[in-house]
Write an enzyme that holds these catalytic residues in place. Structure first.
Site, PDB file in Angstrom:
ATOM      1  N   ASP A  27       0.750  -1.256   0.087  1.00 44.63           N
ATOM      2  CA  ASP A  27      -0.036   0.034  -0.138  1.00 44.63           C
ATOM      3  C   ASP A  27       0.640   1.221  -0.153  1.00 44.63           C
ATOM      4  O   ASP A  27       1.830   1.390   0.899  1.00 44.63           O
ATOM      5  CB  ASP A  27      -0.935  -0.028   1.057  1.00 44.63           C
ATOM      6  CG  ASP A  27      -1.742  -0.960   1.545  1.00 44.63           C
ATOM      7  OD1 ASP A  27      -1.799  -2.003   0.636  1.00 44.63           O
ATOM      8  OD2 ASP A  27      -2.480  -1.355   2.397  1.00 44.63           O
ATOM      9  N   GLU A 208     -10.674  -1.643   4.095  1.00 45.60           N
ATOM     10  CA  GLU A 208      -9.178  -1.107   4.206  1.00 45.60           C
ATOM     11  C   GLU A 208      -9.314   0.185   3.575  1.00 45.60           C
ATOM     12  O   GLU A 208      -9.747   0.302   2.685  1.00 45.60           O
ATOM     13  CB  GLU A 208      -8.311  -2.277   3.593  1.00 45.60           C
ATOM     14  CG  GLU A 208      -8.371  -3.735   4.182  1.00 45.60           C
ATOM     15  CD  GLU A 208      -6.988  -4.500   3.763  1.00 45.60           C
ATOM     16  OE1 GLU A 208      -6.393  -5.110   4.586  1.00 45.60           O
ATOM     17  OE2 GLU A 208      -7.013  -4.696   2.638  1.00 45.60           O
TER      18      GLU A 208
END
Length: 495
Positions: A27, A208
């Site tokens: 990420d 998320e």
């Protein structure tokens, strides 16, 4: 599998897509613009090619094209790993950490295991700060700023400043919903509301990497604006194998500083990107003139088994996010950051004047490592074509024109010899429909990826795909399989 389907390791790094110096990356997090620099932090395991103890890697750029690697910003400690989060500029020292000056404040999730079973963990929110433009970081002595709540998935703090209420807001992923917290000083936080129950798409995996921002609505009244809430939808890594894997959804609505109100509660799913490899998208804070975002160019179904050559993982190109009024309501649209155009030069290409009938039509064969393309196609009703963008027949964009709309699908092949990867990476998927039969396509091909923005009438599709074929070895071609197609314009740039 045929020999032509086999992929080589990515021995050549992409020219414009960010990759880590070595090891594993996932990420993007902590994206912030400060003093002329774009800061890109990212989930990083420098000592391995698979996910592991998460650090915050760090790089900066002044032009969104060339990135300078900096030392790792945050490392695991007794409180746990340093999971995803965000960063802001504390311009007026509301935190009291900067002796009346300004500085950078980063928010991250501390993830620690409770015993030897990695499914037994807790997560809490931590803060770190920097006085020197992000070159060195100090973890806050008062951590955690939000303690573990008693349930397991509680992570990825996105912090923004809400002008109307003059408070800071934190969006947190909590299982399969979002919690909003508020603060006056970035240190003390109170729960304000929750969103997500019965809204959007839910799978067996957690929500998320939320993002939250306000944008004007193009094509509407000058004063019209909406709020966008972006949420990644994760998967159980060993769970059902017939899904699209990890993906990113979004909601359009209103936010009053405490509660998010969805304008389209009956929409089960709005996708930020219809491809397979666009996850954990985050936008930069503190950019004065636009909303810029970057995503992880991968999918959890096969990320840990993708070909590698000392590093594994890449980011998408930066994109400007906008809102547009469409026939289906307000929708999120995207544009590639204009700075990218300075990294390529135009090539001479011939425009085919006559309509294209059934058969294969070669458009160009650029010998380049980085290609930007743009073309407009007008399809007769009932036409079907496959557009290959420097990936030969192994990667194609397929258009089918009806009377009033054009259906878009994409197909990719490629096998690595690793069963887990080969099971999920290839295939053909429907992306959606566009208004009418005139289609405008923009794309970038770099080592390891193809990114496309496809416009038809009021509607836009974004398709981002990892690719482990050498881009400079394959021609750009159109295969008209039925009907006829008119090529209205064609531009090609190379770097």
């Amino acid at each position: 599998m045929s020999g032509s389907d086999t992929m080589a390791a990515p021995n050549e790094r992409p020219l414009r897509h960010f990759t880590p110096p070595q090891g594993w990356m996932n990420d993007p997090n902590g994206l912030v613009y400060h003093d002329g620099e774009y800061h890109l932090f990212y989930q990083y395991h420098p000592d391995s090619l698979v996910w592991g103890p998460m650090h915050w890697g760090h790089a900066v750029s002044r032009d969104l094209c060339d990135w300078q690697h900096l030392p790792v910003a945050l490392t695991p400690d007794d409180d746990g790993m340093c999971f995803s989060g965000s960063a802001v500029v504390d311009r007026y020292d509301v935190s009291g950490l900067f002796d009346g000056g300004e500085g950078l404040v980063a928010f991250y999730t501390a993830h620690r295991f409770l015993d030897a079973d990695q499914e037994h963990y807790e997560q809490e929110q931590h803060l770190a700060w920097s006085r020197d433009g992000g070159r060195s970081w100090h973890k806050y002595a008062g951590n955690p700023i939000i303690a573990a709540p008693g349930f397991r998935d509680f992570r990825d703090p996105k912090v923004i400043y809400h002008e109307q209420s003059r408070r800071w807001v934190m969006a947190l992923a909590c299982g399969q919903h979002i919690r909003f917290y508020v603060s006056a000083n970035l240190l003390d936080w109170q729960l304000a509301s929750e969103f997500g129950h019965g809204q959007g798409c839910h799978t067996d995996g957690p929500w998320e990497c939320p993002d939250l921002f306000e944008l004007p609505v193009e094509g509407s009244e000058a004063s019209a604006s909406r709020w966008v809430l972006i949420v990644g939808v994760g998967i159980d890594h060993e769970g059902p194998q017939d899904t699209m894997g990890s993906f990113t959804q979004y909601f359009i609505g209103h936010f009053d500083g405490e509660c998010f109100h969805n304008d389209y509660p009956d929409e089960p799913l709005l996708l930020v990107d219809q491809g397979r490899d666009f996850y954990a998208v985050q936008s930069f804070s503190n950019v004065p003139d636009r909303r810029l975002a970057i995503a992880w160019l991968n999918n959890w179904q096969y990320a840990g088994h993708a070909p590698q050559a000392g590093w594994r993982g890449a980011m998408t190109l930066p994109r400007a996010l906008t809102l547009a009024a469409t026939d289906r309501g307000v929708r999120l649209h995207q544009r590639f950051a204009t700075e990218l155009e300075h990294s390529v030069s135009p090539l001479e290409v011939a425009l085919l004047e006559a309509p294209l009938k059934e058969g294969q039509h070669l458009l160009a064969t650029p010998e380049a490592d980085l290609v930007r393309g743009e073309l407009t196609l007008e399809l007769a009703a009932g036409s079907r074509l496959a557009l290959s963008l420097q990936q030969g027949t192994q990667q194609q964009l397929i258009l089918r024109a009806g009377d009033d709309a054009t259906e878009v699908t994409y197909r990719r092949e490629g096998y690595s010899g690793v069963a887990r990867f080969d099971q999920h990476f290839p295939g053909e998927r429907r992306a959606g429909e566009l208004n009418g039969r005139q289609v405008h396509i923009q794309w970038w091909v770099d080592h390891g990826s193809v990114e496309m923005l496809i416009q038809g009438g009021q509607r836009q599709l974004s398709i981002t795909l990892a690719s482990f074929l050498s881009p400079h070895r394959y021609p750009i071609s159109l295969a008209v399989q039925s009907g006829s197609v008119q090529l209205r314009d064609f531009r090609l740039d190379a770097g």
